[in-house]
Scaffold this motif. Structure first.
Motif, PDB file in Angstrom:
ATOM      1  N   MET A   1      -3.413  11.474   4.617  1.00 47.25           N
ATOM      2  CA  MET A   1      -2.639  10.452   3.929  1.00 47.25           C
ATOM      3  C   MET A   1      -3.353   9.115   4.101  1.00 47.25           C
ATOM      4  O   MET A   1      -3.631   8.682   5.204  1.00 47.25           O
ATOM      5  CB  MET A   1      -1.238  10.388   4.548  1.00 47.25           C
ATOM      6  N   SER A   2      -3.661   8.458   3.014  1.00 48.24           N
ATOM      7  CA  SER A   2      -4.332   7.171   3.107  1.00 48.24           C
ATOM      8  C   SER A   2      -3.312   6.050   3.177  1.00 48.24           C
ATOM      9  O   SER A   2      -2.251   6.123   2.581  1.00 48.24           O
ATOM     10  CB  SER A   2      -5.258   6.968   1.904  1.00 48.24           C
ATOM     11  N   VAL A   3      -3.658   5.044   3.922  1.00 43.40           N
ATOM     12  CA  VAL A   3      -2.792   3.879   4.062  1.00 43.40           C
ATOM     13  C   VAL A   3      -3.284   2.822   3.087  1.00 43.40           C
ATOM     14  O   VAL A   3      -4.476   2.526   3.017  1.00 43.40           O
ATOM     15  CB  VAL A   3      -2.815   3.348   5.509  1.00 43.40           C
ATOM     16  N   LEU A   4      -2.376   2.265   2.317  1.00 41.13           N
ATOM     17  CA  LEU A   4      -2.745   1.225   1.371  1.00 41.13           C
ATOM     18  C   LEU A   4      -3.123  -0.042   2.119  1.00 41.13           C
ATOM     19  O   LEU A   4      -2.544  -0.351   3.161  1.00 41.13           O
ATOM     20  CB  LEU A   4      -1.588   0.947   0.420  1.00 41.13           C
ATOM     21  N   PRO A   5      -4.055  -0.793   1.593  1.00 36.31           N
ATOM     22  CA  PRO A   5      -4.455  -2.034   2.270  1.00 36.31           C
ATOM     23  C   PRO A   5      -3.338  -3.067   2.192  1.00 36.31           C
ATOM     24  O   PRO A   5      -2.519  -3.057   1.283  1.00 36.31           O
ATOM     25  CB  PRO A   5      -5.675  -2.492   1.470  1.00 36.31           C
ATOM     26  N   HIS A   6      -3.336  -3.945   3.168  1.00 34.03           N
ATOM     27  CA  HIS A   6      -2.377  -5.041   3.165  1.00 34.03           C
ATOM     28  C   HIS A   6      -2.871  -6.129   2.215  1.00 34.03           C
ATOM     29  O   HIS A   6      -4.062  -6.282   1.989  1.00 34.03           O
ATOM     30  CB  HIS A   6      -2.192  -5.608   4.574  1.00 34.03           C
ATOM     31  N   VAL A   7      -1.956  -6.869   1.669  1.00 32.98           N
ATOM     32  CA  VAL A   7      -2.294  -7.958   0.761  1.00 32.98           C
ATOM     33  C   VAL A   7      -2.079  -9.266   1.500  1.00 32.98           C
ATOM     34  O   VAL A   7      -1.057  -9.447   2.160  1.00 32.98           O
ATOM     35  CB  VAL A   7      -1.368  -7.908  -0.492  1.00 32.98           C
ATOM     36  N   ARG A  21       6.139  -0.245   3.234  1.00 34.42           N
ATOM     37  CA  ARG A  21       7.512  -0.583   3.639  1.00 34.42           C
ATOM     38  C   ARG A  21       8.455   0.562   3.321  1.00 34.42           C
ATOM     39  O   ARG A  21       9.336   0.881   4.110  1.00 34.42           O
ATOM     40  CB  ARG A  21       7.967  -1.869   2.952  1.00 34.42           C
ATOM     41  N   HIS A  22       8.280   1.173   2.164  1.00 35.33           N
ATOM     42  CA  HIS A  22       9.107   2.305   1.753  1.00 35.33           C
ATOM     43  C   HIS A  22       8.983   3.444   2.763  1.00 35.33           C
ATOM     44  O   HIS A  22       9.989   3.975   3.255  1.00 35.33           O
ATOM     45  CB  HIS A  22       8.696   2.757   0.349  1.00 35.33           C
ATOM     46  N   SER A  23       7.753   3.818   3.087  1.00 38.12           N
ATOM     47  CA  SER A  23       7.518   4.916   4.042  1.00 38.12           C
ATOM     48  C   SER A  23       8.082   4.586   5.420  1.00 38.12           C
ATOM     49  O   SER A  23       8.702   5.434   6.062  1.00 38.12           O
ATOM     50  CB  SER A  23       6.025   5.209   4.172  1.00 38.12           C
ATOM     51  N   VAL A 141      15.759   5.800  -0.479  1.00 38.32           N
ATOM     52  CA  VAL A 141      15.374   4.399  -0.340  1.00 38.32           C
ATOM     53  C   VAL A 141      15.115   3.742  -1.702  1.00 38.32           C
ATOM     54  O   VAL A 141      15.381   2.558  -1.878  1.00 38.32           O
ATOM     55  CB  VAL A 141      14.141   4.271   0.585  1.00 38.32           C
ATOM     56  N   ASP A 142      14.666   4.503  -2.672  1.00 39.65           N
ATOM     57  CA  ASP A 142      14.375   3.926  -3.985  1.00 39.65           C
ATOM     58  C   ASP A 142      15.536   4.034  -4.976  1.00 39.65           C
ATOM     59  O   ASP A 142      15.393   3.683  -6.143  1.00 39.65           O
ATOM     60  CB  ASP A 142      13.111   4.547  -4.577  1.00 39.65           C
TER      61      ASP A 142
END
Length: 187
Positions: A1-7, A21-23, A141-142
């Motif tokens: 599972m890849s982690v999305l980069p922070h903005v 945040r959802h996960s 959650v969604d």
């Protein structure tokens, strides 16, 4: 599972992606259950859009009748009621059960015990503080917005894991509701 980069939101401030945040929120909600029951809850979310989670460990809930909220706003439109709950509770998470026209403000786990005296008085208005020994149907959650006519949904979505409504904000909303339904009533 890849982690999305922070903005980067502002210089030096990292903001996690919505997917992160959802996960994190899903994992936090599931942590109310023992490990073997987490798969059952995921299946309930998948099949029924709502999973029964125990209260009183990580969070509790204040059950607020929709009539009380409608009396405060002077309206019955779902979008307006949801917006009011968001503003009144400072963005803390709220679940709406449209079938029974109830709102569930998620609060710290100790609120039912810490606010027991107030809770006894609120019961006459149909408000109940639910804690240990209670379960709550928590939507995916969604599952947001009032378009879901029968299923529970997030009136005010949980912004991130462990974000809860402030007990004082919930108490103020209840007291204001009491005054609007019975103007001669003191607190």
């Amino acid at each position: 599972m890849s982690v999305l980069p922070h903005v980067e939101h502002e210089p030096g401030v990292l903001v996690p992606q919505a997917a992160d945040r959802h996960s994190a929120t899903v994992l936090w909600l599931l942590s109310t259950l023992p490990a073997p029951s987490r798969d059952r809850a995921r299946l309930e979310w998948q099949e029924h859009k709502v999973a029964m989670l125990p209260l009183g460990t990580l969070f509790s809930a204040a059950r607020i009748p929709g009539q009380l909220v409608a009396a405060l706003t002077g309206c019955t439109e779902t979008a307006e009621l949801d917006a009011f709950m968001d503003q009144a509770l400072g963005g803390g998470p709220v679940i709406c059960d449209p079938r029974h026209f109830r709102y569930y403000a998620l609060v710290p786990a100790d609120m039912p015990k810490a606010w027991q005296r107030a809770a006894d008085a609120w019961r006459a208005m149909g408000v109940e503080l639910l804690g240990l020994g209670s379960y709550l149907g928590v939507p995916q959650v969604d599952a947001v917005g009032g378009a879901r006519a029968c299923a529970s949904y997030w009136s005010v979505p949980m912004g991130s894991a462990a974000t809860l409504c402030a007990p004082l904000a919930v108490a103020r909303l209840i007291v204001a509701g009491r005054r609007s339904t019975d103007p001669g009533e003191g607190v």
